[in-house]
Design a protein around this motif. Structure first.
Motif, mmCIF file in Angstrom:
data_model
loop_
_atom_site.group_PDB
_atom_site.id
_atom_site.type_symbol
_atom_site.label_atom_id
_atom_site.label_comp_id
_atom_site.label_asym_id
_atom_site.label_seq_id
_atom_site.Cartn_x
_atom_site.Cartn_y
_atom_site.Cartn_z
ATOM 1 N N ARG A 30 -18.404 -20.921 -4.763
ATOM 2 C CA ARG A 30 -18.455 -20.815 -4.137
ATOM 3 C C ARG A 30 -17.442 -19.191 -3.660
ATOM 4 O O ARG A 30 -17.163 -18.676 -3.125
ATOM 5 C CB ARG A 30 -16.686 -21.977 -4.392
ATOM 6 N N LEU A 31 -16.563 -18.863 -5.283
ATOM 7 C CA LEU A 31 -16.084 -18.052 -5.140
ATOM 8 C C LEU A 31 -17.184 -16.458 -5.502
ATOM 9 O O LEU A 31 -17.261 -15.783 -4.948
ATOM 10 C CB LEU A 31 -15.391 -18.008 -7.221
ATOM 11 N N VAL A 32 -18.394 -16.905 -6.748
ATOM 12 C CA VAL A 32 -18.997 -16.004 -6.045
ATOM 13 C C VAL A 32 -19.873 -15.424 -4.616
ATOM 14 O O VAL A 32 -19.939 -14.265 -4.166
ATOM 15 C CB VAL A 32 -20.643 -16.602 -7.506
ATOM 16 N N GLY A 33 -19.685 -16.983 -3.772
ATOM 17 C CA GLY A 33 -20.071 -16.284 -2.210
ATOM 18 C C GLY A 33 -18.763 -15.845 -1.942
ATOM 19 O O GLY A 33 -18.984 -15.633 -0.225
ATOM 20 N N LEU A 34 -17.763 -15.944 -2.200
ATOM 21 C CA LEU A 34 -16.854 -14.463 -2.130
ATOM 22 C C LEU A 34 -16.912 -13.590 -2.060
ATOM 23 O O LEU A 34 -16.780 -12.113 -1.125
ATOM 24 C CB LEU A 34 -14.944 -15.837 -1.487
ATOM 25 N N ARG A 41 -24.680 -12.038 0.086
ATOM 26 C CA ARG A 41 -25.258 -13.026 0.705
ATOM 27 C C ARG A 41 -23.667 -13.373 0.512
ATOM 28 O O ARG A 41 -23.429 -14.108 2.055
ATOM 29 C CB ARG A 41 -25.628 -14.357 0.996
ATOM 30 N N ALA A 42 -22.978 -12.846 -0.532
ATOM 31 C CA ALA A 42 -21.348 -12.344 -0.334
ATOM 32 C C ALA A 42 -20.637 -12.587 1.107
ATOM 33 O O ALA A 42 -20.750 -11.088 1.560
ATOM 34 C CB ALA A 42 -20.879 -12.542 -1.699
ATOM 35 N N GLU A 43 -19.230 -13.080 0.678
ATOM 36 C CA GLU A 43 -18.619 -12.473 2.200
ATOM 37 C C GLU A 43 -18.409 -11.518 2.017
ATOM 38 O O GLU A 43 -17.993 -10.298 2.649
ATOM 39 C CB GLU A 43 -17.463 -13.220 2.065
ATOM 40 N N LEU A 44 -17.977 -10.316 0.688
ATOM 41 C CA LEU A 44 -17.625 -9.332 0.434
ATOM 42 C C LEU A 44 -18.762 -8.375 0.053
ATOM 43 O O LEU A 44 -18.456 -7.287 1.049
ATOM 44 C CB LEU A 44 -16.913 -9.506 -1.297
ATOM 45 N N ALA A 45 -19.784 -8.721 0.119
ATOM 46 C CA ALA A 45 -20.949 -7.491 -0.202
ATOM 47 C C ALA A 45 -21.004 -7.672 1.693
ATOM 48 O O ALA A 45 -21.939 -6.647 1.942
ATOM 49 C CB ALA A 45 -22.123 -8.413 -0.661
ATOM 50 N N GLY A 135 -18.444 2.589 5.775
ATOM 51 C CA GLY A 135 -18.840 3.353 4.309
ATOM 52 C C GLY A 135 -17.811 2.667 3.286
ATOM 53 O O GLY A 135 -17.903 3.107 2.506
ATOM 54 N N MET A 136 -16.610 2.037 3.508
ATOM 55 C CA MET A 136 -15.895 1.647 3.007
ATOM 56 C C MET A 136 -16.327 0.465 2.833
ATOM 57 O O MET A 136 -16.913 -1.149 2.645
ATOM 58 C CB MET A 136 -14.171 0.884 3.503
ATOM 59 N N LYS A 137 -15.992 0.114 0.741
ATOM 60 C CA LYS A 137 -16.427 -1.104 0.221
ATOM 61 C C LYS A 137 -15.711 -1.299 -1.329
ATOM 62 O O LYS A 137 -15.147 -1.094 -1.207
ATOM 63 C CB LYS A 137 -17.602 -0.033 -0.827
ATOM 64 N N LEU A 138 -15.181 -2.686 -0.434
ATOM 65 C CA LEU A 138 -13.846 -3.375 -0.869
ATOM 66 C C LEU A 138 -14.800 -3.243 -2.660
ATOM 67 O O LEU A 138 -16.299 -4.062 -2.841
ATOM 68 C CB LEU A 138 -13.383 -5.088 -0.512
ATOM 69 N N ASP A 139 -13.932 -3.714 -3.702
ATOM 70 C CA ASP A 139 -14.143 -4.010 -4.888
ATOM 71 C C ASP A 139 -13.332 -4.866 -5.615
ATOM 72 O O ASP A 139 -12.370 -4.013 -6.357
ATOM 73 C CB ASP A 139 -14.850 -3.105 -5.908
ATOM 74 N N LEU A 140 -13.705 -6.377 -5.636
ATOM 75 C CA LEU A 140 -12.007 -7.121 -6.381
ATOM 76 C C LEU A 140 -12.285 -7.038 -7.693
ATOM 77 O O LEU A 140 -11.387 -8.113 -8.106
ATOM 78 C CB LEU A 140 -12.079 -8.244 -5.350
#
Length: 306
Positions: A30-34, A41-45, A135-140
């Motif tokens: 679940r966390l990887v999918g977020l 497929r992840a929400e962040l990607a 073009g912004m890329k989030l990285d948590l």
């Protein structure tokens, strides 16, 4: 998350260990999918690849992103969840390493900086939506592993396994004690050549994380390029900090603060940690080799252990 995980538990009577492992794996999936920027497929990607516009996000995504932005405010950007374009540019993201000897040009760095920076991230709180400027890329990744450790620890506690040790990619959190009554003793990660002796710490309701340029990075023309990016320069850290280890009540705090203190550097970092009463140990490169700086809170833990 591109790393491994491990859980040790003292199972209470009646605990189904097979079902517990399945619950752990489901939570990690679940966390990887977020939050994964590696899984398309992840929400962040999906956000990172979206065209300009506002996008409604899930509640867990919103909560962690806001926690990251709060930390960005508190540390003046030493924690910054918007540096994914720079992380990729330097070869530490999903596209992988650049060609050997190929460093980004000043123009490439400037272009990635233009779509980075936590102050430029716009939120619509009424819609629980985040703006993609294009073009912004989030990285948590600076706090997602620690967050995952905390989530697994809470999951195990809810299942009745209140005595456990959780580890993801070298970040750990211990609760309770082992069957013999001893705490969960772990050895702290050390930068190669660090002057500190081998150090064990008892994770008795405590978490630990280490950020170091020797963990992930590459060497070029005699310089080490670590994976931690300074959002002020758009480049890997070049401030002499080889590693920072932080002990805290929560793994996410330890994870985020280890990164933040490394970005702050060998002067501002220890001063900030001291002011915030953080238990932190720095290893710093200098002309005479590696030296260690520990905060009073960290030293007090060593004194208690002795």
């Amino acid at each position: 998350m591109g790393t491994g995980w491990g859980v040790r538990i003292v199972p209470p009577p009646g605990l189904d260990v097979v079902a517990t492992q399945a619950a752990i794996e489901d939570e990690l999936a679940r966390l990887v999918g977020l939050f994964s920027h590696w899984d398309p497929r992840a929400e962040l990607a999906r956000f990172n690849g979206a065209p300009p516009g506002f996008y409604a996000v899930s509640e867990p995504f919103w909560t962690l992103l806001n926690a990251a932005l709060d930390l960005a405010d508190d540390t003046d950007g030493a924690v910054d969840p918007t540096l994914g374009a720079l992380v990729e540019l330097w070869g530490f993201g999903p596209p992988g390493r650049r060609a050997a000897g190929d460093l980004p040009s000043d123009d490439e760095v400037a272009a990635a900086l233009a779509v980075s920076g936590w102050k430029g991230l716009r939120l619509n709180r009424a819609m629980r939506a985040v703006q993609q400027v294009g073009g912004m890329k989030l990285d948590l990744s600076g706090l997602a592993k620690g967050h995952a450790v905390d989530r697994l620890s809470d999951l195990l506690a809810d299942l009745g396994a209140t005595h456990h040790l959780v580890e993801i990619g070298g970040e750990l959190r211990g609760r309770g004690v082992k069957p013999d009554g001893q705490p969960w003793w772990v050895e702290l990660q050390q930068a190669p050549g660090a002057p500190a002796p081998r150090t064990l710490v008892a994770l008795l309701d405590l978490a630990v994380a280490t950020s170091g340029d020797w963990i992930r990075g590459f060497d070029h023309d005699g310089r080490r390029y670590g994976h931690t990016i300074d959002g002020r320069t758009g480049r890997p850290l070049d401030n002499g900090v080889a590693s920072v280890t932080v002990l805290a009540d929560a793994a996410m705090t330890a994870d985020a603060m280890a990164t933040a203190l490394a970005v702050m550097g060998p002067v501002e970092g220890p001063a900030y940690a001291d002011a915030m009463n953080l238990a932190a140990a720095f290893v710093v490169r200098g002309d005479s080799g590696l030296t260690e700086i520990v905060t009073p809170a960290f030293q007090s833990m060593l004194d208690e252990a002795a």
